[in-house]
Design a protein around this motif. Structure first.
Motif, PDB file in Angstrom:
ATOM      1  N   THR A  36     -80.371 -50.771  39.921  1.00 17.45           N
ATOM      2  CA  THR A  36     -81.380 -51.660  40.481  1.00 17.45           C
ATOM      3  C   THR A  36     -80.958 -52.149  41.860  1.00 17.45           C
ATOM      4  N   GLU A  37     -79.713 -52.561  41.966  1.00 24.07           N
ATOM      5  CA  GLU A  37     -79.183 -53.012  43.257  1.00 24.07           C
ATOM      6  C   GLU A  37     -79.168 -51.861  44.260  1.00 24.07           C
ATOM      7  N   ALA A  38     -78.896 -50.647  43.794  1.00 28.53           N
ATOM      8  CA  ALA A  38     -78.891 -49.480  44.679  1.00 28.53           C
ATOM      9  C   ALA A  38     -80.254 -49.268  45.326  1.00 28.53           C
ATOM     10  N   LEU A  39     -81.309 -49.381  44.538  1.00 28.85           N
ATOM     11  CA  LEU A  39     -82.652 -49.210  45.092  1.00 28.85           C
ATOM     12  C   LEU A  39     -82.991 -50.317  46.080  1.00 28.85           C
ATOM     13  N   GLU A  40     -82.594 -51.546  45.763  1.00 27.70           N
ATOM     14  CA  GLU A  40     -82.835 -52.663  46.676  1.00 27.70           C
ATOM     15  C   GLU A  40     -82.105 -52.451  48.003  1.00 27.70           C
ATOM     16  N   LYS A  41     -80.839 -52.035  47.918  1.00 26.04           N
ATOM     17  CA  LYS A  41     -80.046 -51.849  49.137  1.00 26.04           C
ATOM     18  C   LYS A  41     -80.503 -50.625  49.922  1.00 26.04           C
ATOM     19  N   THR A  42     -81.020 -49.623  49.242  1.00 24.12           N
ATOM     20  CA  THR A  42     -81.548 -48.463  49.950  1.00 24.12           C
ATOM     21  C   THR A  42     -82.689 -48.887  50.862  1.00 24.12           C
ATOM     22  N   ALA A  43     -83.515 -49.784  50.383  1.00 23.19           N
ATOM     23  CA  ALA A  43     -84.664 -50.242  51.159  1.00 23.19           C
ATOM     24  C   ALA A  43     -84.257 -51.061  52.381  1.00 23.19           C
ATOM     25  N   THR A  44     -83.136 -51.753  52.312  1.00 22.66           N
ATOM     26  CA  THR A  44     -82.730 -52.620  53.426  1.00 22.66           C
ATOM     27  C   THR A  44     -81.628 -51.999  54.294  1.00 22.66           C
ATOM     28  N   PHE A  45     -80.735 -51.224  53.699  1.00 21.12           N
ATOM     29  CA  PHE A  45     -79.584 -50.647  54.404  1.00 21.12           C
ATOM     30  C   PHE A  45     -79.931 -49.301  55.053  1.00 21.12           C
ATOM     31  N   ILE A  50     -76.127 -41.206  49.780  1.00 22.16           N
ATOM     32  CA  ILE A  50     -75.810 -42.108  48.668  1.00 22.16           C
ATOM     33  C   ILE A  50     -74.826 -41.403  47.740  1.00 22.16           C
ATOM     34  N   LEU A  51     -73.706 -42.067  47.458  1.00 22.84           N
ATOM     35  CA  LEU A  51     -72.742 -41.614  46.449  1.00 22.84           C
ATOM     36  C   LEU A  51     -73.028 -42.440  45.209  1.00 22.84           C
ATOM     37  N   LEU A  52     -73.477 -41.787  44.146  1.00 14.33           N
ATOM     38  CA  LEU A  52     -74.090 -42.488  43.021  1.00 14.33           C
ATOM     39  C   LEU A  52     -73.431 -42.136  41.697  1.00 14.33           C
ATOM     40  N   VAL A  64     -82.215 -43.616  39.078  1.00 18.72           N
ATOM     41  CA  VAL A  64     -82.215 -43.978  40.495  1.00 18.72           C
ATOM     42  C   VAL A  64     -82.674 -42.788  41.335  1.00 18.72           C
ATOM     43  N   VAL A  65     -82.112 -41.614  41.060  1.00 20.67           N
ATOM     44  CA  VAL A  65     -82.495 -40.418  41.826  1.00 20.67           C
ATOM     45  C   VAL A  65     -83.989 -40.146  41.670  1.00 20.67           C
ATOM     46  N   LYS A  66     -84.493 -40.249  40.462  1.00 19.73           N
ATOM     47  CA  LYS A  66     -85.921 -39.998  40.228  1.00 19.73           C
ATOM     48  C   LYS A  66     -86.790 -40.982  41.010  1.00 19.73           C
ATOM     49  N   GLN A  67     -86.374 -42.255  41.055  1.00 22.26           N
ATOM     50  CA  GLN A  67     -87.128 -43.254  41.815  1.00 22.26           C
ATOM     51  C   GLN A  67     -87.090 -42.943  43.315  1.00 22.26           C
ATOM     52  N   ASP A  96     -81.559 -31.431  38.271  1.00 27.16           N
ATOM     53  CA  ASP A  96     -82.998 -31.412  37.974  1.00 27.16           C
ATOM     54  C   ASP A  96     -83.665 -32.741  38.333  1.00 27.16           C
ATOM     55  N   ALA A  97     -82.924 -33.833  38.217  1.00 27.09           N
ATOM     56  CA  ALA A  97     -83.477 -35.148  38.572  1.00 27.09           C
ATOM     57  C   ALA A  97     -83.683 -35.284  40.076  1.00 27.09           C
ATOM     58  N   GLY A  98     -82.994 -34.434  40.838  1.00 23.68           N
ATOM     59  CA  GLY A  98     -83.161 -34.469  42.288  1.00 23.68           C
ATOM     60  C   GLY A  98     -81.893 -34.711  43.084  1.00 23.68           C
ATOM     61  N   ALA A  99     -80.738 -34.798  42.413  1.00 33.07           N
ATOM     62  CA  ALA A  99     -79.483 -34.972  43.142  1.00 33.07           C
ATOM     63  C   ALA A  99     -79.213 -33.730  43.987  1.00 33.07           C
TER      64      ALA A  99
END
Length: 109
Positions: A36-45, A50-52, A64-67, A96-99
């Protein structure tokens, strides 16, 4: 401008290790401790990569990847899954998820 990397892992030790490995390069680093924090920070940073981690609370790496791949703004960000999940099925699920890549822990920097 230096490249920006978002490091996402629920284990502080792993975040510290990745930060130390990347410190000698000219990267701007940001940390997130769950999906959840990763998606929030992706939007601002606005990371360049991304190393996930795969296994995390709240939202795992695959979710996260799917989102990210659903988002027009973020779908092109390269995502590398770093995980202890090493079976062929796990790798296939991650890709398959998109990584963009799948690296198992422990990894050789």
């Amino acid at each position: 401008m230096p490249n920006k990397i978002l490091i996402v892992d629920d284990e502080p030790f792993n975040l510290d290790l990745l930060e130390q490995e990347l410190a000698e390069y000219d990267y701007v680093l940001e940390r997130a401790s769950d999906g959840t924090e990763a998606l929030e920070k992706t939007a601002t940073f606005h990371p360049d990569v991304i190393l996930l981690d795969y296994m995390m609370p709240k939202m795992n790496g695959l979710e996260v990847v799917k989102q990210l791949r659903k988002s027009e703004e973020h779908r092109a960000i390269p995502v590398i899954l770093l995980t202890a999940k090493a079976t062929q099925e796990d790798k296939i699920a991650g890709l398959d998820a998109g990584a963009d890549d799948y690296v198992t822990k422990p990894f050789d920097s």
